[in-house]
Design a protein around this motif. Structure first.
Motif, PDB file in Angstrom:
ATOM      1  N   THR A 156       0.834  -1.203   0.000  1.00  9.79           N
ATOM      2  CA  THR A 156       0.000   0.000   0.000  1.00  9.79           C
ATOM      3  C   THR A 156       0.864   1.247   0.000  1.00  9.79           C
ATOM      4  O   THR A 156       0.582   2.216  -0.714  1.00  9.79           O
ATOM      5  N   ASP A 157       1.946   1.228   0.778  1.00  5.36           N
ATOM      6  CA  ASP A 157       2.865   2.368   0.808  1.00  5.36           C
ATOM      7  C   ASP A 157       3.487   2.599  -0.566  1.00  5.36           C
ATOM      8  O   ASP A 157       3.601   3.756  -1.009  1.00  5.36           O
ATOM      9  N   GLU A 158       3.868   1.540  -1.243  1.00  7.80           N
ATOM     10  CA  GLU A 158       4.429   1.674  -2.594  1.00  7.80           C
ATOM     11  C   GLU A 158       3.415   2.327  -3.533  1.00  7.80           C
ATOM     12  O   GLU A 158       3.754   3.226  -4.309  1.00  7.80           O
TER      13      GLU A 158
ATOM     14  N   THR B  45       3.030   5.970  -2.636  1.00  8.58           N
ATOM     15  CA  THR B  45       4.217   6.724  -3.039  1.00  8.58           C
ATOM     16  C   THR B  45       4.127   7.109  -4.514  1.00  8.58           C
ATOM     17  O   THR B  45       4.434   8.243  -4.893  1.00  8.58           O
TER      18      THR B  45
END
Length: 121
Positions: free
Chosen positions: A101-103, A106
């Motif tokens: 999810t962070d990727e 980003t």
């Protein structure tokens, strides 16, 4: 020895939560001759462990089961092991979800930054 308010501060949980854990059989405080709850260093360590389990979304019902097994003795070690191992896998699965999810986020943030830079030009 700690009073309920002292251990609540040390472990950073509410006295209400401590009473709830007592009611659910997760913690068994020592009672002095006046019936006042007292806690020792073993209680502190146990509560820190329980707090981490709750912070990582282990249900109270599973913590109660772990506690029950622990109190039954060493012959329950394999059941406790499975319970903790399953929870560890749950945590690892959550970490994987968060990382992917962070990727994704980003990339979205970069896209929006680029879009906003173009609109300023």
């Amino acid at each position: 020895m700690y009073t309920i308010s002292e251990i609540a501060k040390v472990v950073d949980i509410s006295a209400h939560t401590l009473r709830y854990y007592e009611k659910e059989g997760i913690i068994d405080p020592i009672r002095n001759e006046s019936g006042i709850r007292q806690f020792d260093e073993q209680h502190v360590q146990w509560l820190k462990f329980v707090k981490k389990l709750r912070e990582t979304q282990m249900p109270v019902s599973q913590i109660k089961e772990y506690t029950r097994l622990f109190l039954e003795g060493e012959h329950t070690a394999s059941a406790r092991f499975r319970l903790i191992e399953d929870h560890q896998q749950y945590i690892r699965d959550q970490i994987d979800i968060l990382l992917t999810t962070d990727e994704m986020l980003t990339k979205k943030v970069a896209t929006y930054k680029e879009l906003m830079q173009k609109s300023l030009s």
